[in-house]
Scaffold this active site. Structure first.
Site, PDB file in Angstrom:
ATOM      1  CG  HIS A 241      34.583  15.920   8.605  1.00  0.00           C
ATOM      2  ND1 HIS A 241      35.141  14.811   9.192  1.00  0.00           N
ATOM      3  CD2 HIS A 241      35.368  16.965   8.975  1.00  0.00           C
ATOM      4  CE1 HIS A 241      36.203  15.176   9.895  1.00  0.00           C
ATOM      5  NE2 HIS A 241      36.367  16.480   9.773  1.00  0.00           N
ATOM      6  NE  ARG A 288      38.103  17.532   6.209  1.00  0.00           N
ATOM      7  CZ  ARG A 288      37.839  18.602   6.872  1.00  0.00           C
ATOM      8  NH1 ARG A 288      36.898  19.408   6.444  1.00  0.00           N
ATOM      9  NH2 ARG A 288      38.461  18.880   7.978  1.00  0.00           N
TER      10      ARG A 288
HETATM   11  C1  SIN Z   1      37.839  19.075  11.789  1.00  0.00           C
HETATM   12  O1  SIN Z   1      38.140  19.402  12.923  1.00  0.00           O
HETATM   13  O2  SIN Z   1      38.047  17.957  11.315  1.00  0.00           O
HETATM   14  C2  SIN Z   1      37.160  20.076  10.926  1.00  0.00           C
HETATM   15  C3  SIN Z   1      38.169  20.842  10.207  1.00  0.00           C
HETATM   16  C4  SIN Z   1      37.548  21.542   9.045  1.00  0.00           C
HETATM   17  O3  SIN Z   1      36.417  21.291   8.683  1.00  0.00           O
HETATM   18  O4  SIN Z   1      38.262  22.360   8.451  1.00  0.00           O
END
Ligand code: SIN
Ligand code: FAD
Length: 523
Positions: A241, A288
């Site tokens: 992330h 991402r």
């Molecule tokens: C987030 O809230 O950025 C996480 C969303 C995800 O991992 O799908």
């Protein structure tokens, strides 16, 4: 102790709980979970759950976004199935009691996240997972056929291997008969025999040094299936992330939801300059893999420990309404989002690969299903689109439940499985050995198998891991079973599979970026 159930479920996150509610009307259900019943990745999900609710959004748009994020290797049939069923499954989740935020006009308040061309993320403030977990647990507790055994740790699934037969990956008829489960309240290893078993054990973020995943995320399900010679795929695609809060010493890392960027948050280097335009025209809201790599590149070339997320231009009231937990968390560390930038770094977040399953959640092992983060369905391809994982879990719970219901009608228990043999083992004299090995695995994976890889780094990781593997297997043979020992063993297995799959992929694609196979657009 031997116990017999129609449906054994390993894991109490969104996947296990929603499946339990479906199969419970057809037989006895035993759900085991290794910590408190609500402890799971699910509980920490922030942004929300992606689903097509209103025009101008459409299934076709969501399908296209998912395929683009997956970088060419999603299974399109699976993508179509999951997305066209999103609306129905969301309605069911709402019927089970989950609450999502609405606008003043009474429609669902849909947020936007990276890689999505429309606003389509249903959410409950910035703690959607907590709300889903809460609602599902309430519903599960009301069902007389469902028993939840918390603090019960699945050690291994039962197969013909436990009957003394040879089991190898070429054998086409491997069967699952249930699992050996360590009751952490009594320290006894029980044999749970089941007509069908569901693996819903979630991810493995703990294999890396920095992760948004809680400590339960040790890849146990993947490791158990791998040891039982089941198929595991796509493990080279570990999603980082882009924006976890930079707060050295805090583990797991606190997530700053992608929805904050969807709301207008802008990534900047620590001299206050925007940089995402250099990498992708979607800037801070690119998928991402692209954003995480861009941040990694900026940090490495500039020698900085983090980048910033700028939300100072947000309306304060709206900010607090949508992101109360993020706002409070930052404030508790002296970061006032109205005045200060948020320091952020990428962190290991989501396992796109896992136990290979078909469209009904069936694994390569008979009578064993896998859904949720521990599975590899083909939905995410090389990179998961944000907020598609909670959706995937509920859609596959539906399909796997239909299959398992039919299976249990024609399956009987395998009574001849022997009880666990603890002969010759003893308690570890030095816990430090386990703790230190765990840190070594995390360090190897972070340094050599992270966001950017190379052939030489992967080989080095493999060589280092082999030493730890041998040491730990020797320890495992003579040591009394404990969760720490099993989790270490599982993390070593998972690290091994990630490295092997990364070495086998001779290209850069999606989340797997190897400098020896540059992509056309370089940075
Ligand atoms: C987030 O809230 O950025 C996480 C969303 C995800 O991992 O799908
Ligand atoms: P989990 O929810 O992780 O549940 C796994 C369960 O298995 C746990 O109960 C665990 O204790 C149990 N278990 C594991 N091993 C064993 C064992 N050996 N024996 C017994 N029990 C075991 N996804 C989205 O779609 N939207 C989001 O907004 C989002 N935000 C996220 C934010 C954070 C901080 C994190 C960490 C993840 C987020 N994700 C999000 C990803 C999503 O939360 C997970 O992919 C999803 O919740 C996984 O659900 P699951 O049921 O498969 O696994």
């Amino acid at each position: 102790m031997k116990k017999k159930v129609d449906f054994l479920i390993i894991g109490s996150g969104v996947a296990g709980l929603s499946y339990a509610l479906k199969v419970a009307q057809y037989g006895s259900v035993c759900m085991i979970t290794k910590a408190n019943e609500d402890e799971s990745n699910t509980k920490y999900a922030q942004g929300g759950i992606a689903a097509v609710m209103y025009s101008p959004d459409s299934y076709e748009k969501h399908i296209k976004d998912t395929l683009i994020a997956g970088d060419g290797i999603c299974d399109e049939d699976v993508v179509r199935m999951v997305i066209t069923e999103s609306t129905d499954r969301i309605k069911e989740l709402i019927e089970w009691g989950a609450k999502f935020d609405k606008t003043k006009s009474g429609e669902y308040d849909l947020a936007k996240e990276g890689g999505h061309s429309e606003h389509r993320i249903l959410h409950h403030k910035d703690n959607t997972g907590f709300e889903i977990e809460r609602a599902l647990l309430v519903a599960v507790h009301k069902h007389p056929n469902i028993e939840i055994l918390d603090h019960h740790f699945a050690i291994d699934i039962l197969t013909q291997h436990h009957l003394g037969e040879e089991v190898n990956s070429r054998r086409p008829d491997i069967k699952c008969y249930g699992a050996y489960v360590l009751n952490l309240k009594t320290n006894v290893i029980d044999t749970i025999l089941a007509k069908s078993t569901l693996m819903a054990t979630g991810g493995a973020g703990q294999v890396y040094g920095t992760t948004t995943n809680p400590t339960i995320a040790t890849g146990d399900g993947v490791a158990m299936v791998y040891r039982a010679k089941g198929k595991v795929e796509g493990m080279e695609f570990y999603q980082f992330h882009p924006t976890s809060l930079f707060n050295p010493g805090e583990s797991p890392s606190f997530l700053i939801s992608e929805a904050v960027r969807g709301f207008g948050g802008i990534l900047k280097t620590i001299d206050g300059k925007e940089f995402m335009q250099k990498y992708d025209e979607r800037k801070s809201l690119a998928p991402r893999d692209i954003v995480a790599r861009a941040i990694d590149n900026e940090m490495k070339t500039r020698g900085d420990d983090y980048v910033y997320l700028d939300c100072r231009h947000f309306d304060k009231e709206e900010m607090i309404k949508h992101f109360p937990n993020i706002y409070e968390k930052c404030l508790s560390l002296g970061i006032d989002l109205m005045k200060d930038y948020i320091p952020v770094v990428p962190a290991a977040h989501y396992m796109c690969g896992g136990i290979k399953v078909d469209k009904t959640g069936k694994s390569s092992i008979d009578n064993l299903y896998a859904i949720g983060e521990c599975s590899c369905t083909g939905l995410h391809g090389a990179n998961r689109l944000a907020s598609n994982s909670l959706l995937e879990a509920i859609v596959y719970a539906h399909h796997a439940a239909n299959e398992a219901m039919a299976l249990t009608k024609t399956t009987s228990f395998c009574e001849s499985i022997p009880d666990w043999d603890a002969e010759g083992t003893h308690y570890p004299e030095e816990m430090v050995l386990l703790i230190q090995s765990m840190r070594e695995v995390q360090s190897i994976m972070t340094n050599y198998v992270g966001i950017v890889r190379s052939n030489i780094r992967l080989q080095r990781a493999f060589d280092r891991l082999e030493i730890i593997y041998k040491e730990n297997e020797a320890l495992y043979e003579k040591t009394t079973i404990s969760p720490k020992l099993c989790e270490l063993r599982n993390l070593i297995n998972v690290a091994y599979i990630i490295i092997k799959h990364a070495q086998e992929r001779k290209e850069s694609r999606g989340l797997h970026y190897n400098v020896n196979y540059p992509r056309q657009k370089e940075y």
